[in-house]
Design an enzyme around this catalytic site. Structure first.
Site, short mmCIF file in Angstrom:
data_model
loop_
_atom_site.label_atom_id
_atom_site.label_comp_id
_atom_site.label_asym_id
_atom_site.label_seq_id
_atom_site.Cartn_x
_atom_site.Cartn_y
_atom_site.Cartn_z
N GLU A 91 63.67 38.24 18.09
CA GLU A 91 63.66 38.85 19.80
C GLU A 91 62.20 38.96 20.34
O GLU A 91 62.53 39.48 21.04
CB GLU A 91 65.10 39.99 19.67
CG GLU A 91 64.87 41.01 19.52
CD GLU A 91 65.22 41.42 18.01
OE1 GLU A 91 65.38 42.56 17.79
OE2 GLU A 91 64.67 41.03 16.98
N ASP A 94 67.20 42.12 15.28
CA ASP A 94 67.03 43.26 13.83
C ASP A 94 67.88 44.41 14.03
O ASP A 94 69.28 43.53 14.10
CB ASP A 94 67.01 44.78 15.05
CG ASP A 94 65.32 45.18 15.78
OD1 ASP A 94 64.92 43.91 15.41
OD2 ASP A 94 65.40 45.05 17.12
N GLU A 150 73.09 45.61 18.93
CA GLU A 150 72.60 44.77 19.65
C GLU A 150 71.64 43.24 19.06
O GLU A 150 72.27 41.81 19.19
CB GLU A 150 71.53 45.36 20.50
CG GLU A 150 72.33 46.81 21.27
CD GLU A 150 72.60 46.31 22.56
OE1 GLU A 150 72.36 45.10 23.01
OE2 GLU A 150 73.27 46.70 22.78
N TYR A 177 62.38 50.40 10.53
CA TYR A 177 62.55 50.43 12.49
C TYR A 177 63.46 50.86 12.88
O TYR A 177 63.85 52.79 12.04
CB TYR A 177 64.57 49.76 11.72
CG TYR A 177 65.24 49.17 13.19
CD1 TYR A 177 64.83 48.10 13.31
CD2 TYR A 177 66.14 49.76 13.22
CE1 TYR A 177 64.86 47.94 15.05
CE2 TYR A 177 66.85 48.09 13.98
CZ TYR A 177 66.21 48.20 15.46
OH TYR A 177 67.21 47.36 16.50
N ARG A 201 65.26 52.35 14.83
CA ARG A 201 66.95 53.00 16.05
C ARG A 201 67.26 52.66 14.46
O ARG A 201 68.11 52.36 14.17
CB ARG A 201 67.37 51.67 16.30
CG ARG A 201 66.42 51.89 17.85
CD ARG A 201 67.01 50.73 18.89
NE ARG A 201 66.77 49.93 19.98
CZ ARG A 201 65.64 49.43 20.48
NH1 ARG A 201 65.78 48.18 19.79
NH2 ARG A 201 65.56 49.32 21.89
N HIS A 215 70.36 52.20 4.87
CA HIS A 215 69.10 52.64 6.35
C HIS A 215 68.24 53.00 5.83
O HIS A 215 69.03 53.70 5.21
CB HIS A 215 69.27 52.50 7.82
CG HIS A 215 70.62 50.99 8.19
ND1 HIS A 215 71.35 51.23 9.74
CD2 HIS A 215 71.07 49.82 7.08
CE1 HIS A 215 71.73 50.18 9.75
NE2 HIS A 215 71.75 49.60 8.23
#
Length: 776
Positions: free
Chosen positions: A9, A86, A90, A287, A289, A332
């Site tokens: 993206e 991602d 989103e 990452y 977020r 994560h």
């Protein structure tokens, strides 16, 4: 043509990934979202069909049509398509929208995710692809649909019923409520004061500070104490030491990164997230977020090796942190550097500062605890006169010091503070007093929120998610419901009593109080909208309810709750409140207050809320009268403004004086703040009060404006001018503009040529209002 097409993206991310993949891979970018919920449909039906299972009509962003055409062409030429957006909701939603638009099957198209943009991480992702996770997509859809419903249905009510109301949001409104509640706590706070007694003692040439345990409520009792110790001696009665350790904090999550960057670097949440995203896309950090504090085994091992090599084995301490939040995904990682040995990154100063903060926090998390020694020295007062109503055990001084025995993680993070050293003393040592004073200290009201503090509070309440905090805070300010404070505070007198040569001296000093610089301060519009929603739509700003909605999104993502069931449970009671809103009387929203009569006209002066915020009105509309209006003086509110302040507000516009060539200079306040006017020229005087600005200052600002205008002007033919504009030089007569050909030097154009270019330029069309794109 490449066999494999990878779609990400972000263009920056595409460039970084393409470096790690072979010649058989082509990497293209969707440049963010390609579709959003339509504003309206062709057949006039709502874009979100509530009665039909919340069926949603999406539309392609007009700016993305060229991008989509390129992607479609590349998809046809490729043997395999990989969606590498991602790893959050989103990103999953973008992958699904790409499938819909590019005619890809989400159940079979390769979907790859990675926590860091490194060669090994990307190769690992390609080796283990999955498909689009529709539960994550549904969770994102639920959030977007819910936010759009609130915006579509509640914002029109706000426009109609709230003077100056712009919008209401499902998450922004509770954030505004937090700011309003804190501001009202501060206003209601009644400050009290006490007198703190501090002495500076000396021993063998060393000075150190100590404070009396007892604080006095009045100046009289503080003075009485100083009088009582005129002939006193001071003796060390106890020395206690206690070891302590300080452990490092966990590596950064999105929330803690925003908090720490705001506190240590002064970054706004928006600046922090945009900078972190750039670092991620360049492959410098993982990452950005995430709500996990977990580090991978490889990252822990790399950090341990680096710490041992650089600082020594004694500084290394392997730690595995566990995330406390229920919805966190331990697979994560926390935010960390992709290469712990890299000390600097290319780019702006912002990039380097944030990267350095992330790197040092990661290193510190894998380092040994700091060992400290705390020392408390108790000092007795000997031969002092007794004081009534004061326990003797409180009439002792205490000196506290701290020494770092082993710095541990403080070597890289959180250090920099000097040791608070105390001289070597023994019990029964006598001390000489160098100075003794009782200083008035005031109780402080609750602190206003900084951006970092607001992020922390939102996280504590479970409102929003890490990826949304920056947007929430930015929206609240963009809507005019809060603003960053600029005041350094107001001066306040405080009393200082000093014992000098057996005499108590009294002095008055000043300190600043009430500073709001850099803090988020709710505007009158923010207070009004918060009160309105609290009264008529409490569900929207209720903290517990807003937090429960976030949990429902997590349940949808975890396949524990059907999307439409969750949406219906929210929508039914919400829509009932919308239907009842027609009965709300606009005149009852916000209050007005008559603050007195104008002595000149005998007309009432009313403080009330108008279209552009709080204002003053002189006179009323009865019997055909035309009222006068003035902005509410800065620093006042509808409830606090006085008649004297209001009368002064109506002294504007004010004639300050004349320019050097004899033109009148008028000072006033307009919609965009204070200004001076000379003829048709307006000059902002943001840092001055229009009621008091001096003629010299006004002339200086006017001269600076003229100089700026002169630099803007290339040629002046009277009516026709050639000016430097935002998009380059142009010709204007005030009514019509004409472009200057690229191969023409504007300085060489004569008046006749300028006139001809103006005449041949197309007439100005009627201004077309471009609707503001609403974001979910």
């Amino acid at each position: 043509m490449s066999k494999h097409l990878v779609i990400v993206e972000s263009p920056a991310k595409a460039k970084t990934i393409e470096k790690y993949l072979g010649k058989d891979f082509k990497v293209l970018s969707s440049i963010g979202h390609i579709r959003s919920i339509a504003k309206k449909t062709k057949d006039g039906t709502p874009p979100i069909d509530v009665k039909n299972g919340f069926a949603t009509t999406y539309e392609i962003d007009p700016e993305k049509k060229k991008t989509i055409a390129e992607l479609k062409k590349a998809v046809k030429a490729a043997e395999t398509v990989w969606l590498a957006t991602d790893e959050d909701r989103e990103g999953e939603a973008i992958a699904w929208h790409l499938c819909e638009v590019l005619k890809l099957n989400p159940a079979t198209t390769n979907r790859i995710v990675f926590h860091e943009i490194t060669k090994s991480a990307i190769e690992e992702a390609v080796a283990h692809p999955r498909t689009v996770d529709m539960k994550l997509v549904e969770a994102q859809q639920a959030r977007q649909i819910l936010d759009r419903i609130v915006g579509f249905e509640l914002s029109p009510v706000v426009w109609q019923k709230v003077p100056g109301g712009k919008s209401a949001g499902r998450v922004q409104s509770p954030a505004v409520r937090l700011l309003v509640e804190r501001e009202r706590e501060i206003r209601a706070f009644e400050s009290t004061s006490q007198f703190k007694v501090v002495a500076i003692f000396t021993h063998n040439g060393h000075e150190f500070k100590a404070e009396l345990r007892q604080r006095f409520d009045t100046e009289e009792t503080a003075r009485a104490f100083l009088e009582s110790v005129k002939t006193a001696q001071y003796t060390v009665s106890d020395i206690s030491t206690s070891p302590s350790t300080r452990n490092p904090a966990a590596p950064f999550t999105t929330s803690t990164l925003q908090q720490e960057a705001n506190s240590k670097l002064g970054f706004s949440s928006r600046t922090t997230m945009s900078t972190a995203q750039k670092l991620y896309q360049e492959g410098k950090i993982t990452y950005m977020r995430t709500d996990s504090v977990n580090l991978s085994t490889q990252a822990i091992s790399a950090a341990a090796d680096y710490i041992k090599r650089l600082y020594g084995v004694e500084y290394s301490h392997v730690r595995k942190f566990t995330t406390k939040s229920a919805g966190a995904q331990e697979a994560h990682e926390a935010i960390r550097p992709t290469d712990i040995s890299r000390e600097s990154v290319s780019g702006s100063d912002y990039d380097q500062k944030l990267y350095d903060l992330i790197r040092r926090r990661t290193l510190a998390s894998q380092m040994a605890a700091a060992t400290l020694e705390n020392t408390t020295i108790t000092i007795d007062i000997v031969n002092a006169a007794s004081l009534p109503n004061v326990a003797p055990r409180q009439l002792v001084f205490e000196a506290k010091g701290q020494v770092v025995i082993f710095d541990g993680f403080l070597r890289v993070y959180g250090g920099g503070k000097e040791d608070t050293l105390l001289p070597a003393l023994s019990t029964k040592d006598s001390l000489a007093v160098y100075s003794l004073e009782a200083r008035q200290v005031f109780a402080r009201p609750p602190a206003r929120y900084t951006e970092g503090m607001l992020v922390k509070k939102l996280e504590e309440l479970g409102i929003g998610r890490p990826s949304t905090y920056a947007t929430i805070i930015n929206t609240v300010q963009a809507r005019g419901y809060a603003e960053k404070g600029e005041s350094e505070g107001m001066p306040r007198d405080l009393i200082v009593l000093q014992l000098i040569d057996d005499t108590v001296h009294r002095e008055i000093e000043q300190e600043k109080t009430g500073s709001n610089r850099g803090k988020l301060v709710p505007t009158p519009a923010g207070e009004l909208i918060s009160d309105f929603l609290g009264k008529h739509f409490n569900q929207v700003i209720d903290y517990g309810f807003t937090a429960s909605v976030e949990e429902h999104f997590d349940d949808i993502a975890g396949d524990k709750l059907p999307r439409n069931m969750m949406l219906q449970e929210f929508y039914t009671p919400f829509h009932q409140l919308i239907e009842k809103s027609g009965d709300i009387d606009r005149s009852s929203v916000g209050h007005s207050k008559e603050i007195g009569l104008d002595p000149k006209t005998n007309q009432p002066i009313i403080a009330r809320f108008g279209r552009y915020g709080p204002m003053l009105q002189l006179g009323n509309t009865e019997e055909g009268n035309k009222p006068q209006f003035a902005p509410l003086p800065k620093g006042t509110s509808i409830d606090s403004v006085t008649l004297e302040q209001a009368l002064e507000a109506f002294t504007l516009p004010r004639l300050v004086g004349q320019t050097e060539d004899g033109q009148d200079i008028k000072a006033n306040v307009g919609r965009f703040g204070p200004y001076i006017q000379v003829g048709k020229l307006f000059v902002s005087i943001k840092d001055h009060d229009p009621r008091t600005i001096a003629l010299a200052d006004a002339r200086e600002l006017y001269s600076a404006k003229l100089h700026a205008e002169a630099e803007k002007t290339i040629a002046d033919f009277g009516t026709i001018k050639i000016l430097n504009g935002r998009f380059g030089p142009y010709i204007t007569d005030g009514k019509k503009n004409a472009k200057i050909p690229k191969d023409t030097d504007p300085k060489t154009i004569k008046e006749s040529e300028a006139k001809q270019l103006l005449e041949s330029a197309p007439a100005k069309g009627k201004a077309r209002r471009i609707p503001r794109r609403k974001k979910a």
